[in-house]
Structures are given as structure tokens and as C-alpha cells.
Design a protein around this motif. Sequence first.
Motif, PDB file in Angstrom:
ATOM      1  N   LEU A  24      -2.825  11.266   0.228  1.00  0.00           N
ATOM      2  CA  LEU A  24      -2.691  10.801  -1.146  1.00  0.00           C
ATOM      3  C   LEU A  24      -3.981  10.123  -1.600  1.00  0.00           C
ATOM      4  O   LEU A  24      -4.662   9.480  -0.799  1.00  0.00           O
ATOM      5  CB  LEU A  24      -1.542   9.797  -1.260  1.00  0.00           C
ATOM      6  CG  LEU A  24      -0.141  10.343  -1.062  1.00  0.00           C
ATOM      7  CD1 LEU A  24       0.878   9.214  -1.119  1.00  0.00           C
ATOM      8  CD2 LEU A  24       0.192  11.416  -2.084  1.00  0.00           C
ATOM      9  N   TYR A  25      -4.283  10.271  -2.858  1.00  0.00           N
ATOM     10  CA  TYR A  25      -5.451   9.627  -3.437  1.00  0.00           C
ATOM     11  C   TYR A  25      -5.306   8.116  -3.282  1.00  0.00           C
ATOM     12  O   TYR A  25      -4.276   7.536  -3.614  1.00  0.00           O
ATOM     13  CB  TYR A  25      -5.569  10.010  -4.913  1.00  0.00           C
ATOM     14  CG  TYR A  25      -6.775   9.433  -5.582  1.00  0.00           C
ATOM     15  CD1 TYR A  25      -8.017  10.043  -5.439  1.00  0.00           C
ATOM     16  CD2 TYR A  25      -6.687   8.276  -6.345  1.00  0.00           C
ATOM     17  CE1 TYR A  25      -9.142   9.509  -6.050  1.00  0.00           C
ATOM     18  CE2 TYR A  25      -7.798   7.745  -6.961  1.00  0.00           C
ATOM     19  CZ  TYR A  25      -9.023   8.369  -6.802  1.00  0.00           C
ATOM     20  OH  TYR A  25     -10.125   7.839  -7.411  1.00  0.00           O
ATOM     21  N   GLY A  26      -6.317   7.480  -2.731  1.00  0.00           N
ATOM     22  CA  GLY A  26      -6.307   6.026  -2.560  1.00  0.00           C
ATOM     23  C   GLY A  26      -5.575   5.546  -1.315  1.00  0.00           C
ATOM     24  O   GLY A  26      -5.324   4.354  -1.176  1.00  0.00           O
ATOM     25  N   LEU A  52      -5.282   4.779  10.297  1.00  0.00           N
ATOM     26  CA  LEU A  52      -5.351   3.864   9.159  1.00  0.00           C
ATOM     27  C   LEU A  52      -4.205   4.098   8.167  1.00  0.00           C
ATOM     28  O   LEU A  52      -3.485   3.160   7.837  1.00  0.00           O
ATOM     29  CB  LEU A  52      -6.708   3.970   8.459  1.00  0.00           C
ATOM     30  CG  LEU A  52      -7.913   3.475   9.257  1.00  0.00           C
ATOM     31  CD1 LEU A  52      -9.204   3.803   8.507  1.00  0.00           C
ATOM     32  CD2 LEU A  52      -7.813   1.990   9.536  1.00  0.00           C
ATOM     33  N   PRO A  53      -3.976   5.328   7.678  1.00  0.00           N
ATOM     34  CA  PRO A  53      -2.858   5.530   6.758  1.00  0.00           C
ATOM     35  C   PRO A  53      -1.501   5.357   7.441  1.00  0.00           C
ATOM     36  O   PRO A  53      -0.534   4.985   6.794  1.00  0.00           O
ATOM     37  CB  PRO A  53      -3.022   6.966   6.269  1.00  0.00           C
ATOM     38  CG  PRO A  53      -4.390   7.347   6.597  1.00  0.00           C
ATOM     39  CD  PRO A  53      -4.814   6.504   7.757  1.00  0.00           C
ATOM     40  N   ASP A  54      -1.414   5.643   8.746  1.00  0.00           N
ATOM     41  CA  ASP A  54      -0.143   5.477   9.446  1.00  0.00           C
ATOM     42  C   ASP A  54       0.374   4.055   9.326  1.00  0.00           C
ATOM     43  O   ASP A  54       1.573   3.828   9.255  1.00  0.00           O
ATOM     44  CB  ASP A  54      -0.281   5.832  10.935  1.00  0.00           C
ATOM     45  CG  ASP A  54      -0.278   7.333  11.181  1.00  0.00           C
ATOM     46  OD1 ASP A  54       0.031   8.096  10.243  1.00  0.00           O
ATOM     47  OD2 ASP A  54      -0.572   7.729  12.320  1.00  0.00           O
ATOM     48  N   ARG A  55      -0.532   3.104   9.304  1.00  0.00           N
ATOM     49  CA  ARG A  55      -0.131   1.699   9.206  1.00  0.00           C
ATOM     50  C   ARG A  55       0.452   1.375   7.841  1.00  0.00           C
ATOM     51  O   ARG A  55       1.226   0.441   7.704  1.00  0.00           O
ATOM     52  CB  ARG A  55      -1.336   0.793   9.491  1.00  0.00           C
ATOM     53  CG  ARG A  55      -1.806   0.920  10.922  1.00  0.00           C
ATOM     54  CD  ARG A  55      -2.924  -0.061  11.219  1.00  0.00           C
ATOM     55  NE  ARG A  55      -3.575   0.340  12.455  1.00  0.00           N
ATOM     56  CZ  ARG A  55      -4.848   0.630  12.560  1.00  0.00           C
ATOM     57  NH1 ARG A  55      -5.644   0.541  11.521  1.00  0.00           N
ATOM     58  NH2 ARG A  55      -5.351   0.992  13.715  1.00  0.00           N
ATOM     59  N   GLY A  56       0.071   2.159   6.831  1.00  0.00           N
ATOM     60  CA  GLY A  56       0.641   2.006   5.499  1.00  0.00           C
ATOM     61  C   GLY A  56       0.416   0.654   4.851  1.00  0.00           C
ATOM     62  O   GLY A  56       1.180   0.253   3.981  1.00  0.00           O
ATOM     63  N   GLY A  57      -0.605  -0.061   5.248  1.00  0.00           N
ATOM     64  CA  GLY A  57      -0.840  -1.395   4.718  1.00  0.00           C
ATOM     65  C   GLY A  57      -1.398  -1.422   3.310  1.00  0.00           C
ATOM     66  O   GLY A  57      -1.289  -2.426   2.624  1.00  0.00           O
ATOM     67  N   SER A  58      -1.999  -0.326   2.874  1.00  0.00           N
ATOM     68  CA  SER A  58      -2.568  -0.312   1.533  1.00  0.00           C
ATOM     69  C   SER A  58      -2.441   1.084   0.938  1.00  0.00           C
ATOM     70  O   SER A  58      -2.259   2.061   1.650  1.00  0.00           O
ATOM     71  CB  SER A  58      -4.052  -0.715   1.576  1.00  0.00           C
ATOM     72  OG  SER A  58      -4.797   0.251   2.276  1.00  0.00           O
ATOM     73  N   GLY A  59      -2.517   1.143  -0.352  1.00  0.00           N
ATOM     74  CA  GLY A  59      -2.488   2.426  -1.035  1.00  0.00           C
ATOM     75  C   GLY A  59      -1.085   2.941  -1.291  1.00  0.00           C
ATOM     76  O   GLY A  59      -0.093   2.358  -0.858  1.00  0.00           O
ATOM     77  N   PRO A  60      -1.011   4.061  -1.998  1.00  0.00           N
ATOM     78  CA  PRO A  60       0.282   4.620  -2.370  1.00  0.00           C
ATOM     79  C   PRO A  60       1.010   5.255  -1.175  1.00  0.00           C
ATOM     80  O   PRO A  60       0.386   5.677  -0.214  1.00  0.00           O
ATOM     81  CB  PRO A  60      -0.084   5.692  -3.403  1.00  0.00           C
ATOM     82  CG  PRO A  60      -1.467   6.102  -3.030  1.00  0.00           C
ATOM     83  CD  PRO A  60      -2.123   4.859  -2.497  1.00  0.00           C
ATOM     84  N   SER A  61       2.323   5.309  -1.279  1.00  0.00           N
ATOM     85  CA  SER A  61       3.133   5.983  -0.258  1.00  0.00           C
ATOM     86  C   SER A  61       4.226   6.802  -0.960  1.00  0.00           C
ATOM     87  O   SER A  61       5.394   6.730  -0.607  1.00  0.00           O
ATOM     88  CB  SER A  61       3.728   4.969   0.730  1.00  0.00           C
ATOM     89  OG  SER A  61       4.509   4.013   0.044  1.00  0.00           O
ATOM     90  N   TYR A  62       3.818   7.577  -1.939  1.00  0.00           N
ATOM     91  CA  TYR A  62       4.750   8.369  -2.743  1.00  0.00           C
ATOM     92  C   TYR A  62       5.560   9.354  -1.911  1.00  0.00           C
ATOM     93  O   TYR A  62       6.658   9.744  -2.301  1.00  0.00           O
ATOM     94  CB  TYR A  62       4.001   9.165  -3.818  1.00  0.00           C
ATOM     95  CG  TYR A  62       3.167   8.341  -4.748  1.00  0.00           C
ATOM     96  CD1 TYR A  62       3.707   7.261  -5.445  1.00  0.00           C
ATOM     97  CD2 TYR A  62       1.829   8.644  -4.950  1.00  0.00           C
ATOM     98  CE1 TYR A  62       2.934   6.506  -6.308  1.00  0.00           C
ATOM     99  CE2 TYR A  62       1.050   7.900  -5.818  1.00  0.00           C
ATOM    100  CZ  TYR A  62       1.606   6.831  -6.495  1.00  0.00           C
ATOM    101  OH  TYR A  62       0.849   6.088  -7.351  1.00  0.00           O
ATOM    102  N   LEU A  63       5.008   9.776  -0.770  1.00  0.00           N
ATOM    103  CA  LEU A  63       5.707  10.771   0.046  1.00  0.00           C
ATOM    104  C   LEU A  63       6.898  10.171   0.785  1.00  0.00           C
ATOM    105  O   LEU A  63       7.652  10.894   1.428  1.00  0.00           O
ATOM    106  CB  LEU A  63       4.733  11.431   1.020  1.00  0.00           C
ATOM    107  CG  LEU A  63       3.554  12.154   0.355  1.00  0.00           C
ATOM    108  CD1 LEU A  63       2.564  12.652   1.392  1.00  0.00           C
ATOM    109  CD2 LEU A  63       4.027  13.294  -0.525  1.00  0.00           C
TER     110      LEU A  63
END
Length: 189
Positions: A24-26, A52-63
Amino acid sequence: MRHYERRLPHWDTVGQPLFVTFRLYGSLPAHRVFPPESLARSGKAFVAMDRLPDRGGSGPSYLRRPEIAQLVIEALRAGERTFHRYQLHAFVVMPNHVHLLVTPKVVATRWLAPLKGFTAYRSNELLGRSGCAFWQDESFDHLVRHDAEFERIRSYIEENPVTAGLDTEAQQHPWSSATGRLKGGRGQD
């Protein structure tokens, strides 16, 4: 097979398995540190950046939204079954990124671009957004060179929800080919 580079190296291949990740963007932290150039092309560097995205600490999580995750899976299946653009071997839809193991039957501009474009447009509709970037512009892709690597990547993809702490078993994640494999299918049904 065509090789080209933007910020990442890319392999535009037909008939050879390819591991693809798009986000996802961002979804990557704004102040992340990229590995040095000498490590940038290694599998270890990819795994470190993928965590980094697996941790989900920042940014969108629309999925995380079931209707958007399902939309992505339906588009993946249509790319194989309806449009015959690739053979889909494994996939997982995580909260902010998607991993695929495919064997393309057409060049990336005829399968990956339409997949990302369609899912971005429809997802933005579901989110009530218009004209907003949904996917990160560039995707990561890795040419699979032998059977052992193919199986290692399939396992990496399907175990990603467990590694990220979302589920305790791969088959529990509803947005993965592992779920279909549990039912005796090829991992897509």
C-alpha cells in the motif's frame, strides 16, 4: 526476459516463476533506513525490509478490511482463470501488502499493471476515495531460479501471517493460498 532498474531491479519474464510483492502507498515508515547497496540485492535485505510493514506500526492497513482483501483475491484468481495472464502458485494478502508466486504468461505490463490498477480503483471506491494513490508505485520482484527456491518462497508467502503474529497457523489466515491447501486444493480454492 527483460531486466531493468528503477529504484529496485525488475525482471520482466514470461514462463519462469516470479516472486512479487506490492505494498500500500505509504506503508513503509517514512524514515526507514535502506540497507547498503552491497546488501540491497540480497534475500536478507528483502526480509529485513519486509518485516517493517508486518509490524503495522505506521501507514495504512486497508487490506485488513475483508471486502478489500476479498476484492484483491478475486482479482488474483481472475488474472489466472479468466484472463490467463499467469499461473498463480501462492499468495497472501497481508494488512498492507501482497505477496505472490506466479509464472507469468504475458509481460508484467499486461498482468501486474492491470491487477494493481483495477484493485486500486475498486478499493478506493470502497473507501470512498477518489484520485488517491492506493499501491506503492514500484513492486519488488525476484526471479525464482530452481525448485528448492520455489518451495522456500511458497512457504515464506504462506507462513507470512504466522511470522507477523496475525495467526498461529498459516491455514487460519483467510486471505492466503494456504487456506485452500488445507481443504485439499491447490491453495487457491
